[in-house]
Design a protein around this motif. Sequence first.
Motif, short mmCIF file in Angstrom:
data_model
loop_
_atom_site.label_atom_id
_atom_site.label_comp_id
_atom_site.label_asym_id
_atom_site.label_seq_id
_atom_site.Cartn_x
_atom_site.Cartn_y
_atom_site.Cartn_z
N GLU A 93 -5.16 42.80 -24.63
CA GLU A 93 -6.54 42.35 -24.78
C GLU A 93 -6.81 41.89 -26.21
O GLU A 93 -6.38 42.51 -27.18
CB GLU A 93 -7.48 43.51 -24.43
CG GLU A 93 -8.95 43.23 -24.61
CD GLU A 93 -9.80 44.46 -24.36
OE1 GLU A 93 -11.00 44.44 -24.71
OE2 GLU A 93 -9.26 45.45 -23.82
N THR A 94 -7.52 40.76 -26.36
CA THR A 94 -7.85 40.24 -27.69
C THR A 94 -9.35 40.03 -27.83
O THR A 94 -10.06 39.83 -26.85
CB THR A 94 -7.15 38.91 -27.97
OG1 THR A 94 -7.63 37.92 -27.06
CG2 THR A 94 -5.65 39.03 -27.84
N GLU A 95 -9.80 40.06 -29.08
CA GLU A 95 -11.21 39.82 -29.39
C GLU A 95 -11.30 38.96 -30.65
O GLU A 95 -10.61 39.22 -31.64
CB GLU A 95 -11.94 41.15 -29.62
CG GLU A 95 -13.40 41.00 -30.02
CD GLU A 95 -14.06 42.32 -30.35
OE1 GLU A 95 -15.20 42.30 -30.83
OE2 GLU A 95 -13.41 43.37 -30.15
N LYS A 96 -12.12 37.95 -30.61
CA LYS A 96 -12.32 37.08 -31.76
C LYS A 96 -13.22 37.77 -32.78
O LYS A 96 -14.27 38.31 -32.45
CB LYS A 96 -12.95 35.76 -31.32
CG LYS A 96 -13.13 34.74 -32.42
CD LYS A 96 -13.72 33.45 -31.86
CE LYS A 96 -13.97 32.42 -32.93
NZ LYS A 96 -14.55 31.18 -32.38
N VAL A 97 -12.80 37.74 -34.05
CA VAL A 97 -13.60 38.29 -35.15
C VAL A 97 -13.63 37.23 -36.25
O VAL A 97 -12.57 36.78 -36.71
CB VAL A 97 -13.01 39.60 -35.69
CG1 VAL A 97 -13.87 40.15 -36.81
CG2 VAL A 97 -12.86 40.64 -34.58
#
Length: 392
Positions: free
Chosen positions: A52-56
């Motif tokens: 799982e990835t999340e943009k920051v």
Amino acid sequence: MVGRKAIYDFVDEAAEWAIGLRRGFHRWPELSNQEYRTSIRIKQELENLGIETEKVLDTGLVAIMNKNSNRKVVALRADMDALPIQEEVILPYASERKGVMHACGHDVHMAVLLGTAKVLNEIKEDINGTVKFIFQPAEETTGGAERMIKKGCLENPKVDYILGLHVKPDLPAGTLGLKYGKVHASSDMFRIVVKGKGSHGAYPELGIDAIVAASQIVTNAQSIVSRNVSPLNPAVITFGSFHGGNAMNIVSDRVILEGTLRALDKNTRDYLKTRLREVAKNTAKAAGASADVEFSKGYSALTNDNFIVDMIKELGMCEAGIDKIVELKEPSMGVEDFSFFLEKIPGAFFFLGSGYKGRENEGIHSGKFEVDEKCIKPGILIETLSVLKLLE
């Protein structure tokens, strides 16, 4: 529980994969805060692994493995940005972007972290906790670490420990460089505007020469490090820019001085700013001029957690197959924004030997900088083993 032999086999496989990724990153470098294509490629590779990835921020990414473990959390960080440098080394995967190059090894850092993610993903059922993979923009310029922290990259779940690495071309590939305690200096930038009074060069008594006053400021400021700071306490004041005057026969009424301050502890950092302001203002006043002094905050000093350095050292000697471990005796007066992570949580920043054995290797931030890709495998292995150890 997966055995060490299986881990080594996974590392061998991941290293070959990571070398290919590194060459792709190297071929298409992107400057600070412009790492869009790089970020997309990293996101694709992680999602292909099922992570799982999340943009920051615009280009930063955080990937999480075993998010709901309710156990300890270890983070690993890699920086992503390249430099405005023309590559001079002829390689089959040389930079295709004129005037832009991965001249600081961030392509290696990303490849090692992705390789580590691949290995840990193979054994995630046996991992006793959560792992965060932080891909950070703008280490070279505006400090992406501090901005990512403000956006919550160390929260939800809260990180307990963090590790980071950097290539080191003066150590051969297969070598690990470790530094206890203080590793990198803090940085602050200054701008001093010296104001005098203009006049014709033939009649200097009618003016107040801002160039003379500014020159005296530069000279007098040298005594701050040599006479106001202990010789056992490293500090740096560098004037990198001196601009003033418009004609050879005119007494200049204005000069702008710019430079940087470096220190290894907060008290010295604060003192350098206070003392430089005093010296600049009083020197200008003695010359009949005035000086306005402004400071811009840079990076904090980077200080390792010695317990974690000990752990990495033990793993490197006993399990990671490192050829040699070099204990670095002196800190660097260069800067690294991994320091912002270490202000928040315990961790360590260590060095991955990346030079070719038997030859003189060009340093970082050079168009001739080159990496021996044999460094990628030990980088993946030491990060993998460190994560497993910290989560025990």
